[in-house]
Design an enzyme around this catalytic site. Sequence first.
Site, mmCIF file in Angstrom:
data_model
loop_
_atom_site.group_PDB
_atom_site.id
_atom_site.type_symbol
_atom_site.label_atom_id
_atom_site.label_comp_id
_atom_site.label_asym_id
_atom_site.label_seq_id
_atom_site.Cartn_x
_atom_site.Cartn_y
_atom_site.Cartn_z
ATOM 1 N N HIS A 72 39.263 49.959 49.408
ATOM 2 C CA HIS A 72 38.636 50.180 48.103
ATOM 3 C C HIS A 72 37.113 49.844 48.328
ATOM 4 C CE1 HIS A 72 42.354 50.222 45.122
ATOM 5 N NE2 HIS A 72 42.879 50.891 46.263
ATOM 6 N N TYR A 201 39.733 47.975 35.363
ATOM 7 C CA TYR A 201 39.704 46.984 34.381
ATOM 8 C C TYR A 201 39.444 47.518 32.802
ATOM 9 C CZ TYR A 201 39.860 43.833 38.430
ATOM 10 O OH TYR A 201 40.208 43.287 39.568
ATOM 11 N N PRO A 293 43.359 35.489 37.074
ATOM 12 C CA PRO A 293 43.463 36.483 37.960
ATOM 13 C C PRO A 293 42.552 37.694 37.508
ATOM 14 C CG PRO A 293 45.478 36.556 36.222
ATOM 15 C CD PRO A 293 44.476 35.020 35.900
ATOM 16 N N LYS A 297 40.632 36.075 42.373
ATOM 17 C CA LYS A 297 39.911 34.856 43.184
ATOM 18 C C LYS A 297 40.993 33.954 43.913
ATOM 19 C CE LYS A 297 35.941 36.681 43.187
ATOM 20 N NZ LYS A 297 35.691 37.755 44.268
ATOM 21 N N TYR A 385 32.555 40.019 43.135
ATOM 22 C CA TYR A 385 33.630 40.755 43.335
ATOM 23 C C TYR A 385 34.486 40.743 44.893
ATOM 24 C CZ TYR A 385 37.827 43.642 41.923
ATOM 25 O OH TYR A 385 38.929 44.196 41.973
#
Length: 391
Positions: A72, A201, A293, A297, A385
């Site tokens: 991604h 998200y 979550p 990480k 990220y």
Amino acid sequence: MRTQVAIVGAGPAGLILAHLLHASGIEAVVIERQTRAYVEGRVRAGVLEQGTVDCLTKLGLDERLRREGLRHSGTHLSSDGEDFRIDLEAASGGSCVTVYGQQEVTHDLFEAAEARGLTILFEADEVRLHDIETDRPAVTCRTPAGEHRLDCDFVVGCDGFHGVCRAAIPADILRHFERVYPFGWLGILTERPPVAEELVYASHERGFALASMRSLMRSRYYIQCDMDQRLEDWPDERIWDELALRLGPSLGERLQRGPSFEKSIAPLRSYVAEPMRFGRLFLAGDAAHIVPPTGAKGLNLAVSDVSMLGEALAEYYAERSVAGIDAYSTRALARVWKAERFSWWFTSLTHRFPQTGAFERRMQVAELDYLRTSPRAQAAFAENYVGLPLI
């Protein structure tokens, strides 16, 4: 039995460390409380940072990952149904993430461990650590084959939040930092194509939602829920309706509904134990820290821990230098706290808290809009990220 390093816990942290030590010619034995089938069957994270992929590649454990993992280059955020994309690759300077389930990583690690002749003691009960403050530590346990004593140079605790290793550090030495969040994640797995090609998200006035995937035909969805909720309160149709609402009309219309084959409610917490070393005992992964979550990480932090520790132990055995092992706790914690910060911030930005009123919700919306419109904010988000470099 004698070995150089005893590793307690055969999750990804323990197994990757065993492979790293094997590559450096260092003997290690892994002790695991559960069966292999149980460890492989645990449903966990699925987003791998660039550094985790690089580590698996270096160890020659990336064949199936490269074939089946989903690379991604971006991710999506949604604010009350309004979706926007962050180009992770462009904003971070070339790094991406790969979606590949922790179950698959664990399977690959076990398969390679068997092929390489790594020693793993399964179904180990009554695990005890001895003399960890001396230069002759030991681990004892009982397995179906009988009692074992493992004399070693070092012990590494990769046995998770509820394991025995962290508890072996004296209470007057160990410091605990913790935040327990007043909600959980209700998650489902379904054999349906994902609603989007990349993770979404969603921050909604009704709470958080996440649209994720394990493959092109298997989807993983989460919604924020109260911790007093029961699975019986959430039949599949109610979950699909809530997901459609929180993801917004555009994505909601694209949801392919179907029966779930796994459903669970997980609590969220932030936790760090300091130090991550006492005598000849080192902590790594969930034994030392837990992250919510939201930032994906947990597994990645475990890999960075054991990567640092693997380097330090290789230096010790090759050069008899203690510089790396002496610096391990400080070095690892510097990265841990940055990941904790990002996970806490991202959770605070996207979830509804009991104290979230009209003003607080407006602040969340404003920050999401800033993230949508600011290239510098997106660069900071992407850098965290995809994973900060090892320090």
